[in-house]
Design an enzyme around this catalytic site. Sequence first.
Site, PDB file in Angstrom:
ATOM      1  CG  ASP A 118      -2.006  -1.099   1.142  1.00 24.19           C
ATOM      2  OD1 ASP A 118      -2.259  -1.503   0.036  1.00 24.19           O
ATOM      3  OD2 ASP A 118      -2.442  -1.758   2.274  1.00 24.19           O
ATOM      4  CE1 TYR A 195      -4.582  -5.777  -4.782  1.00 18.66           C
ATOM      5  CE2 TYR A 195      -3.884  -3.497  -5.418  1.00 18.66           C
ATOM      6  CZ  TYR A 195      -4.530  -4.277  -4.915  1.00 18.66           C
ATOM      7  OH  TYR A 195      -5.705  -4.188  -3.875  1.00 18.66           O
TER       8      TYR A 195
HETATM    9  N1  SAM Z   1       0.783  -8.734  -2.617  1.00 21.09           N
HETATM   10  C1  SAM Z   1      -0.708  -8.567  -3.142  1.00 21.09           C
HETATM   11  C2  SAM Z   1      -0.619  -8.533  -4.709  1.00 21.09           C
HETATM   12  O1  SAM Z   1       0.418  -7.858  -5.205  1.00 21.09           O
HETATM   13  O2  SAM Z   1      -1.682  -8.929  -5.325  1.00 21.09           O
HETATM   14  C3  SAM Z   1      -1.551  -7.620  -2.724  1.00 21.09           C
HETATM   15  C4  SAM Z   1      -1.423  -6.257  -2.583  1.00 21.09           C
HETATM   16  S1  SAM Z   1      -2.316  -5.133  -2.016  1.00 21.09           S
HETATM   17  C5  SAM Z   1      -2.290  -3.533  -2.558  1.00 21.09           C
HETATM   18  C6  SAM Z   1      -1.598  -4.924  -0.289  1.00 21.09           C
HETATM   19  C7  SAM Z   1      -2.106  -5.697   0.729  1.00 21.09           C
HETATM   20  O3  SAM Z   1      -0.947  -5.478   1.973  1.00 21.09           O
HETATM   21  C8  SAM Z   1      -3.303  -5.788   1.258  1.00 21.09           C
HETATM   22  O4  SAM Z   1      -3.958  -6.913   1.363  1.00 21.09           O
HETATM   23  C9  SAM Z   1      -3.014  -5.241   2.613  1.00 21.09           C
HETATM   24  O5  SAM Z   1      -4.194  -5.733   3.704  1.00 21.09           O
HETATM   25  C10 SAM Z   1      -1.819  -5.857   2.915  1.00 21.09           C
HETATM   26  N2  SAM Z   1      -1.065  -4.863   4.167  1.00 21.09           N
HETATM   27  C11 SAM Z   1      -0.820  -3.652   4.100  1.00 21.09           C
HETATM   28  N3  SAM Z   1      -0.110  -3.131   5.351  1.00 21.09           N
HETATM   29  C12 SAM Z   1       0.027  -4.221   5.969  1.00 21.09           C
HETATM   30  C13 SAM Z   1       0.711  -4.408   7.135  1.00 21.09           C
HETATM   31  N4  SAM Z   1       1.225  -3.463   7.953  1.00 21.09           N
HETATM   32  N5  SAM Z   1       0.691  -5.851   7.715  1.00 21.09           N
HETATM   33  C14 SAM Z   1       0.182  -6.895   6.972  1.00 21.09           C
HETATM   34  N6  SAM Z   1      -0.564  -6.774   5.619  1.00 21.09           N
HETATM   35  C15 SAM Z   1      -0.503  -5.530   5.222  1.00 21.09           C
END
Ligand code: SAM
Length: 216
Positions: A118, A195
């Site tokens: 994110d 993504y």
């Molecule tokens: N990695 C996957 C992809 O590339 O398709 C998902 C990308 S998505 C934009 C980011 C993911 O990271 C989300 O599912 C979010 O809930 C998780 N996430 C964000 N910050 C996090 C944190 N501090 N600890 C664990 N998960 C986190």
Amino acid sequence: MRLKNVPGSREAVAASDFVVTEAERYKGCWKRDIFANDNPIYTEIGMGKGKFITTLAAQNPDINYIGIEKYSSVLIRAIEKVQADPLPNLKFIRMDAEDIEDIFGKGEIGRIYLNFSDPWPKDRHAKRRLPSRRFLGRFANILADGGTIEFKTDNRDMFDFALEEIEPAGWKLLASTFDLHNDPKMNEGNIMTEYEEKFSAAGNPICKYIIAPDKE
Ligand code: SAM
């Protein structure tokens, strides 16, 4: 990321055999107590629906994988993926990566994947970004000697930020590209995340770096 609440997902995640609950109990003992072998452990932090890590785990039975995801509503989709075809070398943890040092001991992790983390675009939220120096400090404490972080994103501002964080955090850049899919060397064996598929189909180039703690 916009989140759809999935009713019952919290309970289903907590009850799943693929998920390690009370994960802090295994700090320093993951290989022995969870995987019952001495293979290296790689983790993807923010694994989303899990396509990347489940594919990697299926391809590399001699490596242990731990997928970390903050939200049950997302993690439940990864669990559904592995239910049909369980992998002994893959576990999930539902947690916020802020607490990663409570879960893993010094040198316990061989590689960390950050995929499409994110971006937290507001300056005041920069420290929540996973490739920020604050998180890199935590990650350095759990990485084994020779361990690396591999980070991919289509967000150029986020990637520029991540590149600028490397040196002040005490890490060094081993390799990088601003267009992964047109870089034959770095793209070799690349596994697309959910993504990555979506953003590259929309025409966005994918950036990637590999970094390691700078021990000099
Ligand atoms: N990695 C996957 C992809 O590339 O398709 C998902 C990308 S998505 C934009 C980011 C993911 O990271 C989300 O599912 C979010 O809930 C998780 N996430 C964000 N910050 C996090 C944190 N501090 N600890 C664990 N998960 C986190």
